[in-house]
Structures are given as structure tokens and as C-alpha cells.
Design an enzyme around this catalytic site. Sequence first.
Site, PDB file in Angstrom:
ATOM      1  N   ARG A   1       0.840  -1.215   0.000  1.00  0.00           N
ATOM      2  CA  ARG A   1       0.000   0.000   0.000  1.00  0.00           C
ATOM      3  C   ARG A   1       0.870   1.258   0.000  1.00  0.00           C
ATOM      4  NH1 ARG A   1      -5.250  -1.946   1.387  1.00  0.00           N
ATOM      5  NH2 ARG A   1      -6.054   0.087   0.945  1.00  0.00           N
TER       6      ARG A   1
ATOM      7  N   ARG B   1      -3.546   6.882   0.553  1.00  0.00           N
ATOM      8  CA  ARG B   1      -4.017   8.092   1.234  1.00  0.00           C
ATOM      9  C   ARG B   1      -2.987   8.820   2.092  1.00  0.00           C
ATOM     10  NH1 ARG B   1      -9.031   4.906   3.330  1.00  0.00           N
ATOM     11  NH2 ARG B   1      -7.255   3.479   3.363  1.00  0.00           N
TER      12      ARG B   1
ATOM     13  N   ARG C   1      -7.428  12.391  -5.504  1.00  0.00           N
ATOM     14  CA  ARG C   1      -8.704  11.822  -5.048  1.00  0.00           C
ATOM     15  C   ARG C   1      -9.774  12.888  -4.860  1.00  0.00           C
ATOM     16  NH1 ARG C   1     -11.921   9.293  -4.060  1.00  0.00           N
ATOM     17  NH2 ARG C   1     -12.000   7.975  -2.220  1.00  0.00           N
TER      18      ARG C   1
ATOM     19  N   ASP D   1      -7.195  -2.879  -7.315  1.00  0.00           N
ATOM     20  CA  ASP D   1      -7.660  -3.443  -6.034  1.00  0.00           C
ATOM     21  C   ASP D   1      -8.040  -4.897  -6.235  1.00  0.00           C
ATOM     22  OD1 ASP D   1      -8.546  -2.267  -3.147  1.00  0.00           O
ATOM     23  OD2 ASP D   1      -9.713  -4.021  -3.724  1.00  0.00           O
TER      24      ASP D   1
ATOM     25  N   TYR E   1     -14.665 -11.809   1.308  1.00  0.00           N
ATOM     26  CA  TYR E   1     -15.306 -10.543   0.923  1.00  0.00           C
ATOM     27  C   TYR E   1     -16.618 -10.767   0.162  1.00  0.00           C
ATOM     28  CZ  TYR E   1     -11.519  -7.609   2.628  1.00  0.00           C
ATOM     29  OH  TYR E   1     -10.621  -6.964   3.446  1.00  0.00           O
TER      30      TYR E   1
HETATM   31  O1  CP3 Z   1      -0.134   0.720  -3.224  1.00  0.00           O
HETATM   32  C1  CP3 Z   1      -0.587  -0.417  -3.354  1.00  0.00           C
HETATM   33  O2  CP3 Z   1      -0.307  -1.354  -2.561  1.00  0.00           O
HETATM   34  C2  CP3 Z   1      -1.431  -0.768  -4.572  1.00  0.00           C
HETATM   35  C3  CP3 Z   1      -2.830  -0.676  -4.463  1.00  0.00           C
HETATM   36  C4  CP3 Z   1      -3.685  -1.582  -3.554  1.00  0.00           C
HETATM   37  C5  CP3 Z   1      -4.952  -1.142  -3.120  1.00  0.00           C
HETATM   38  N1  CP3 Z   1      -5.572  -2.192  -2.512  1.00  0.00           N
HETATM   39  C6  CP3 Z   1      -5.526   0.206  -3.342  1.00  0.00           C
HETATM   40  C7  CP3 Z   1      -6.536   0.725  -2.408  1.00  0.00           C
HETATM   41  C8  CP3 Z   1      -3.510  -2.887  -3.105  1.00  0.00           C
HETATM   42  C9  CP3 Z   1      -2.319  -3.819  -3.248  1.00  0.00           C
HETATM   43  C10 CP3 Z   1      -4.727  -3.273  -2.457  1.00  0.00           C
HETATM   44  C11 CP3 Z   1      -4.955  -4.612  -1.897  1.00  0.00           C
HETATM   45  C12 CP3 Z   1      -6.169  -4.861  -1.109  1.00  0.00           C
HETATM   46  N2  CP3 Z   1      -7.419  -4.322  -1.285  1.00  0.00           N
HETATM   47  C13 CP3 Z   1      -6.238  -5.815  -0.046  1.00  0.00           C
HETATM   48  C14 CP3 Z   1      -5.117  -6.714   0.422  1.00  0.00           C
HETATM   49  C15 CP3 Z   1      -4.111  -5.994   1.248  1.00  0.00           C
HETATM   50  C16 CP3 Z   1      -4.627  -5.477   2.562  1.00  0.00           C
HETATM   51  O3  CP3 Z   1      -4.582  -4.240   2.753  1.00  0.00           O
HETATM   52  O4  CP3 Z   1      -5.023  -6.277   3.412  1.00  0.00           O
HETATM   53  C17 CP3 Z   1      -7.547  -5.771   0.448  1.00  0.00           C
HETATM   54  C18 CP3 Z   1      -8.092  -6.593   1.598  1.00  0.00           C
HETATM   55  C19 CP3 Z   1      -8.293  -4.833  -0.348  1.00  0.00           C
HETATM   56  C20 CP3 Z   1      -9.738  -4.464  -0.223  1.00  0.00           C
HETATM   57  C21 CP3 Z   1      -9.934  -3.045   0.129  1.00  0.00           C
HETATM   58  N3  CP3 Z   1      -9.653  -1.980  -0.707  1.00  0.00           N
HETATM   59  C22 CP3 Z   1     -10.439  -2.522   1.350  1.00  0.00           C
HETATM   60  C23 CP3 Z   1     -10.873  -3.357   2.537  1.00  0.00           C
HETATM   61  C24 CP3 Z   1     -10.448  -1.111   1.233  1.00  0.00           C
HETATM   62  C25 CP3 Z   1     -10.960  -0.109   2.253  1.00  0.00           C
HETATM   63  C26 CP3 Z   1     -10.075   0.017   3.408  1.00  0.00           C
HETATM   64  C27 CP3 Z   1      -8.725   0.621   3.069  1.00  0.00           C
HETATM   65  O5  CP3 Z   1      -7.716  -0.005   3.423  1.00  0.00           O
HETATM   66  O6  CP3 Z   1      -8.703   1.681   2.471  1.00  0.00           O
HETATM   67  C28 CP3 Z   1      -9.919  -0.803  -0.049  1.00  0.00           C
HETATM   68  C29 CP3 Z   1      -9.752   0.575  -0.594  1.00  0.00           C
HETATM   69  C30 CP3 Z   1      -8.427   0.911  -1.206  1.00  0.00           C
HETATM   70  N4  CP3 Z   1      -7.667   0.076  -1.994  1.00  0.00           N
HETATM   71  C31 CP3 Z   1      -7.756   2.185  -1.112  1.00  0.00           C
HETATM   72  C32 CP3 Z   1      -6.567   2.071  -1.862  1.00  0.00           C
HETATM   73  C33 CP3 Z   1      -5.551   3.143  -2.108  1.00  0.00           C
HETATM   74  C34 CP3 Z   1      -8.290   3.445  -0.425  1.00  0.00           C
HETATM   75  C35 CP3 Z   1      -9.255   4.062  -1.372  1.00  0.00           C
HETATM   76  C36 CP3 Z   1      -9.454   5.546  -1.250  1.00  0.00           C
HETATM   77  O7  CP3 Z   1      -8.689   6.321  -1.861  1.00  0.00           O
HETATM   78  O8  CP3 Z   1     -10.421   5.957  -0.601  1.00  0.00           O
END
Ligand code: CP3
Length: 347
Positions: A29, A33, A42, A78, A155
Amino acid sequence: MKTKPVLEPLLVRALQCEPVQRVPVWLMRQAGRYLPEYRKLRQEHSFEELIKSPELATRVTLQPVERFDLDGAIIFFDILYLFEALGVNVTFDDSGPKVQSPFTSGKLDTSATRMSFEPGMFTHLAESLEMARKKLAREKALIGFVGGPFTLFSYLMPCVGESALLQARRLLLEQPGTGKEILATIAEVAGALAELQVKAGAQVIQVFDTWAGILPGDMFPEFAAPFIDIVLDRINNLGVPSIYFARNTTHLLGELKKLKASAISLDWTVDLKIASQVLGPEKALQGNLDPAVLLCGNNVIQDRVYKALRQGGESRGFVFNLGHGVPPQADPGKIELLVDTVRKGPT
Ligand code: CP3
């Protein structure tokens, strides 16, 4: 098998347990944010717009590599968009993802999830990878990713958080046959999505199986490992290294050793020394700094990084990473300190 380029990125070499002159570093990640430049984008675009426009996704992918001297860029996408290839609707709002669960009756049903994977559904992802690879320095690796089958399955539950993990285990215990059919379908789609990413330029694939560690030791080999290996086989056949990540895996180390992944990514609850002994010299290790360290003072950050480097350095291939994603409240200045400390190595 692909013919290997003369000099592959450091990250790729470390993951294959080849000798490297320093420990490579990237952060789960790393785009997101906590970066002001991400938050600015965003304000103008929804999360989905950022992901589905190759130009914007490429910009976000490159943001952390432009700011910090990281050894890899992870494509902006994602894990949950894979559901579109199962006919399951997913949207994101400020409170997180919203998945239209196919199992609202409280029972599993194979007809509720159909594999409808068409490469055309993910053209934007392929284009983002192609564009990012062109813009990325040659010595930096482009990382693609998919979710782990069990994590994706969790999920799909009609609830979220702890309840979803509880329901996922209940349904697999009560309907193991149907559960495995659904897990196999998810794995086929994840494998196809991984392949699409490698063909578009990803040089490493990480399988994010965040929640698989909540499975007891006897459920992991039945409901997680065979389906993870379906995905890993597909990646291995393309000749690129793979990383398997799950949290809370101390009780599963013996099982992780058997997986067909090149590297195992651990969270901070796992002792790196023990993991390296159990996993043996064939598997590279990645991890596992507690993200809470990023919220600490500089001395704590440096001490903890040195400790992780000493412990991880004992395994043959080691990639420095956090034990989970960068927290949104992290200060970019602390990330800079962390990356510089890893690159300079222990003093
Ligand atoms: O920088 C990176 O690593 C690449 C992008 C990436 C995102 N999601 C973007 C994202 C990666 C590798 C993921 C993986 C992901 N997504 C996982 C596995 C890793 C982990 O964190 O456990 C999971 C479970 C998800 C599902 C997901 N996506 C959730 C539960 C959420 C909301 C909670 C949160 O952590 O923000 C997301 C949203 C998300 N995915 C954001 C980003 C940058 C935030 C979105 C925003 O800008 O509002």
C-alpha cells in the site's frame, strides 16, 4: 519460460534467492491516502476513476517511486475488482468497498458465482501496466497482484469484518464441497488475472491473502493451499517470481513452506528467525516491520529497521517490507527515513 534479461531488477533477483549487494525494499500500500499527492488526485476523481483510467492509475503507481528510492512499483488496482469477472458487483465509497454478496440466503450456491473472465474486462489494467513499465526506471521492478482465494471468498460474505470471517469459516465447514467449487472458480479467475498482468509487463506477482491466517491449521491445507497453488502454478509457468502474503501465520509456517511461491511475506506477529528456519533456504522472505513503527520517533524507526535487517539477512533472499500496508495516517517523512535506512544498511 521467458528468456531472462541480462540484469533483472534487484527485487526480482532477491525473490529468486540470487545474490544481491543490498536488501531491496518496497511497501505494501505504498500508493495511497498517506501521500498528499494521492489525496489531491482523489479530490478530483473517485477511486474507481483512478483505477480504470490507465493514465491516472499509472500516475498513482509512480507517485511513491518518484518520492522515495523504492525498488519496485506496485500497480494501482484493487483485489476486489476481480469480482467483476464473477458477475458480482463491487463499488467503493469513503467507508470502503461495497460488495453485492451472492450468498444472502446464508448458504453457498455455485450458481451464484459464474466465471465470466474476459481479458477485455481488464484492458485498463493491462494498459496501466504497459504504461507504468515504460515510465519506470529499468532497475525498478513492476509488481502486479491478485487476492488470495480464501480472502476473496471472505469478501463475498453478506457481512463485513469479523462477522464475514466467521461466516466464511462456518460455510466452508458446513458445505465443504460447494465451498471448494467456489474457491476453485475464484482461483481460476485470479490465475487468469495474474497471467494478464505478467503478459502486460508485471515482473513479480504478489498474492494478497490477508485473512487466510484466521484458518485453523487443519483448514488451511484443505480450503486455502490447493487454491493458492492454482494461482501460483499459473505464475510459475510464466517464469516470474511470486510472493504469498497472509497475516498471522505462525501456526501455518509448515504449510507455507509447501506452497509453490518463490517468497513468503510475513506480518509482524511472526518471528523472522523462526520463519527462516522453518521455511528453509529455498523460499525468500519478505516483511515484516510493524506499521506502528512508522508512527514512532526516528530513533525507534532506525532501531527497528536495523533489527529486521539483521534477522532477515540470515535468510537467503530477503525483501524489506512492512507486515501489512502503510497506514493512511503515516507521515511521508517517516517513510523516507525508513527507505533510506534500509538502503544504507546496518551501521
Ligand atoms: O499501493 C498499493 O499497494 C497498490 C494498491 C492496492 C490497493 N488495494 C488500493 C486501495 C492494493 C495492493 C490493495 C490490496 C487490497 N485491497 C487488499 C489486500 C491488502 C490489505 O490491505 O489487506 C484488500 C483486503 C483490499 C480491499 C480493500 N480496498 C479494502 C478493505 C479497502 C478499504 C479500506 C482501506 O484499506 O482503504 C480498499 C480501498 C483501497 N484500496 C484504497 C486504496 C488506495 C483506499 C481508497 C481511497 O482512496 O479511498
